[in-house]
Design a protein around this motif. Structure first.
Motif, PDB file in Angstrom:
ATOM      1  N   GLU A  81      15.030   0.824  -2.013  1.00 20.11           N
ATOM      2  CA  GLU A  81      15.317  -0.149  -0.959  1.00 20.11           C
ATOM      3  C   GLU A  81      14.227  -1.212  -0.882  1.00 20.11           C
ATOM      4  O   GLU A  81      14.512  -2.395  -0.696  1.00 20.11           O
ATOM      5  CB  GLU A  81      15.475   0.546   0.384  1.00 20.11           C
ATOM      6  N   LEU A  82      12.990  -0.791  -1.023  1.00 23.69           N
ATOM      7  CA  LEU A  82      11.882  -1.738  -1.000  1.00 23.69           C
ATOM      8  C   LEU A  82      12.002  -2.737  -2.152  1.00 23.69           C
ATOM      9  O   LEU A  82      11.799  -3.936  -1.977  1.00 23.69           O
ATOM     10  CB  LEU A  82      10.550  -0.994  -1.074  1.00 23.69           C
ATOM     11  N   MET A  83      12.382  -2.241  -3.332  1.00 20.54           N
ATOM     12  CA  MET A  83      12.563  -3.127  -4.481  1.00 20.54           C
ATOM     13  C   MET A  83      13.690  -4.118  -4.232  1.00 20.54           C
ATOM     14  O   MET A  83      13.560  -5.312  -4.508  1.00 20.54           O
ATOM     15  CB  MET A  83      12.845  -2.325  -5.746  1.00 20.54           C
ATOM     16  N   LEU A  84      14.801  -3.638  -3.685  1.00 23.98           N
ATOM     17  CA  LEU A  84      15.928  -4.539  -3.392  1.00 23.98           C
ATOM     18  C   LEU A  84      15.531  -5.607  -2.389  1.00 23.98           C
ATOM     19  O   LEU A  84      15.897  -6.778  -2.534  1.00 23.98           O
ATOM     20  CB  LEU A  84      17.124  -3.740  -2.861  1.00 23.98           C
ATOM     21  N   VAL A 141       0.847  -1.199   0.000  1.00 19.15           N
ATOM     22  CA  VAL A 141       0.000   0.000   0.000  1.00 19.15           C
ATOM     23  C   VAL A 141       0.881   1.247   0.000  1.00 19.15           C
ATOM     24  O   VAL A 141       0.610   2.208  -0.726  1.00 19.15           O
ATOM     25  CB  VAL A 141      -0.969  -0.005   1.199  1.00 19.15           C
ATOM     26  N   ALA A 142       1.946   1.227   0.800  1.00 17.73           N
ATOM     27  CA  ALA A 142       2.869   2.363   0.835  1.00 17.73           C
ATOM     28  C   ALA A 142       3.473   2.604  -0.540  1.00 17.73           C
ATOM     29  O   ALA A 142       3.589   3.751  -0.983  1.00 17.73           O
ATOM     30  CB  ALA A 142       3.967   2.129   1.866  1.00 17.73           C
ATOM     31  N   GLU A 143       3.825   1.550  -1.221  1.00 20.62           N
ATOM     32  CA  GLU A 143       4.384   1.685  -2.575  1.00 20.62           C
ATOM     33  C   GLU A 143       3.371   2.329  -3.512  1.00 20.62           C
ATOM     34  O   GLU A 143       3.717   3.199  -4.306  1.00 20.62           O
ATOM     35  CB  GLU A 143       4.825   0.322  -3.107  1.00 20.62           C
ATOM     36  N   GLU A 144       2.109   1.932  -3.408  1.00 12.86           N
ATOM     37  CA  GLU A 144       1.063   2.530  -4.245  1.00 12.86           C
ATOM     38  C   GLU A 144       0.899   4.014  -3.949  1.00 12.86           C
ATOM     39  O   GLU A 144       0.776   4.829  -4.871  1.00 12.86           O
ATOM     40  CB  GLU A 144      -0.268   1.815  -4.030  1.00 12.86           C
ATOM     41  N   VAL A 145       0.902   4.363  -2.676  1.00 13.24           N
ATOM     42  CA  VAL A 145       0.755   5.768  -2.280  1.00 13.24           C
ATOM     43  C   VAL A 145       1.931   6.589  -2.807  1.00 13.24           C
ATOM     44  O   VAL A 145       1.746   7.678  -3.369  1.00 13.24           O
ATOM     45  CB  VAL A 145       0.651   5.892  -0.741  1.00 13.24           C
ATOM     46  N   LEU A 149      11.103  14.041  -3.204  1.00 12.18           N
ATOM     47  CA  LEU A 149      11.053  13.001  -4.242  1.00 12.18           C
ATOM     48  C   LEU A 149      12.313  12.145  -4.247  1.00 12.18           C
ATOM     49  O   LEU A 149      12.247  10.941  -4.514  1.00 12.18           O
ATOM     50  CB  LEU A 149      10.816  13.625  -5.613  1.00 12.18           C
ATOM     51  N   ALA A 150      13.451  12.734  -3.939  1.00  9.83           N
ATOM     52  CA  ALA A 150      14.693  11.955  -3.859  1.00  9.83           C
ATOM     53  C   ALA A 150      14.618  10.951  -2.711  1.00  9.83           C
ATOM     54  O   ALA A 150      15.023   9.787  -2.859  1.00  9.83           O
ATOM     55  CB  ALA A 150      15.894  12.882  -3.694  1.00  9.83           C
ATOM     56  N   ASP A 151      14.086  11.369  -1.562  1.00  9.73           N
ATOM     57  CA  ASP A 151      13.920  10.441  -0.444  1.00  9.73           C
ATOM     58  C   ASP A 151      12.923   9.342  -0.782  1.00  9.73           C
ATOM     59  O   ASP A 151      13.128   8.177  -0.437  1.00  9.73           O
ATOM     60  CB  ASP A 151      13.476  11.186   0.811  1.00  9.73           C
ATOM     61  N   VAL A 152      11.844   9.707  -1.455  1.00 10.45           N
ATOM     62  CA  VAL A 152      10.857   8.707  -1.873  1.00 10.45           C
ATOM     63  C   VAL A 152      11.505   7.699  -2.821  1.00 10.45           C
ATOM     64  O   VAL A 152      11.302   6.487  -2.685  1.00 10.45           O
ATOM     65  CB  VAL A 152       9.632   9.390  -2.526  1.00 10.45           C
ATOM     66  N   THR A 184       4.501  10.355  -6.607  1.00 13.84           N
ATOM     67  CA  THR A 184       5.561  10.610  -7.591  1.00 13.84           C
ATOM     68  C   THR A 184       4.981  10.986  -8.953  1.00 13.84           C
ATOM     69  O   THR A 184       5.433  11.943  -9.589  1.00 13.84           O
ATOM     70  CB  THR A 184       6.462   9.368  -7.723  1.00 13.84           C
ATOM     71  N   GLN A 185       3.985  10.259  -9.395  1.00 15.72           N
ATOM     72  CA  GLN A 185       3.363  10.554 -10.689  1.00 15.72           C
ATOM     73  C   GLN A 185       2.715  11.935 -10.693  1.00 15.72           C
ATOM     74  O   GLN A 185       2.877  12.709 -11.639  1.00 15.72           O
ATOM     75  CB  GLN A 185       2.305   9.506 -11.021  1.00 15.72           C
TER      76      GLN A 185
END
Length: 117
Positions: free
Chosen positions: A109-112, A25-29, A100-103, A34-35
């Motif tokens: 990191e989440l992807m890794l 859910v965090a990734e979706e938010v 946006l850089a922090d996001v 970002t978009q």
């Protein structure tokens, strides 16, 4: 999860509380934030009549993901006199870029982590 923190511009514990700690859910938010940031950036121009609305929208979204400094700068900018708008909007742009850089770092990191299983 230990998250990369490039600048401290985003307090990801706020996002965790909002999403109940659900990384998907965090990734979706964050993807939505970002978009939409690219769309909002185009409206951050003192010559565009709706720039205050764009700043207000960014403010709410920033607060929702834990980007407190960005939200604060937006709040100040919303009431800025038109003559001072160019400098104030530049501050919004800069704070948005930092957030946006922090996001991006958090999402990386989440992807890794997902690749490691």
């Amino acid at each position: 999860m230990s998250r990369r923190d490039l600048s401290g511009a985003v307090d990801f514990t706020v996002l965790d509380r909002m999403t109940g700690g659900d990384d998907a859910v965090a990734e979706e938010v964050l993807d939505l934030f970002t978009q939409q940031a690219s769309m909002w950036s185009a409206l951050l121009d003192h010559r565009i009549e709706g720039w205050r609305d764009a700043v207000h929208t960014i403010r709410g979204a920033a607060a929702g993901i834990g980007a407190g400094e960005l939200a604060s700068i937006c709040q100040e900018t919303e009431t800025t006199p038109q003559a001072l708008a160019p400098a104030a909007l530049e501050r919004v742009h800069t704070a948005l870029d930092i957030a946006l850089a922090d996001v991006a770092a958090w999402r990386h990191e989440l992807m890794l982590r997902s690749l490691k299983g």
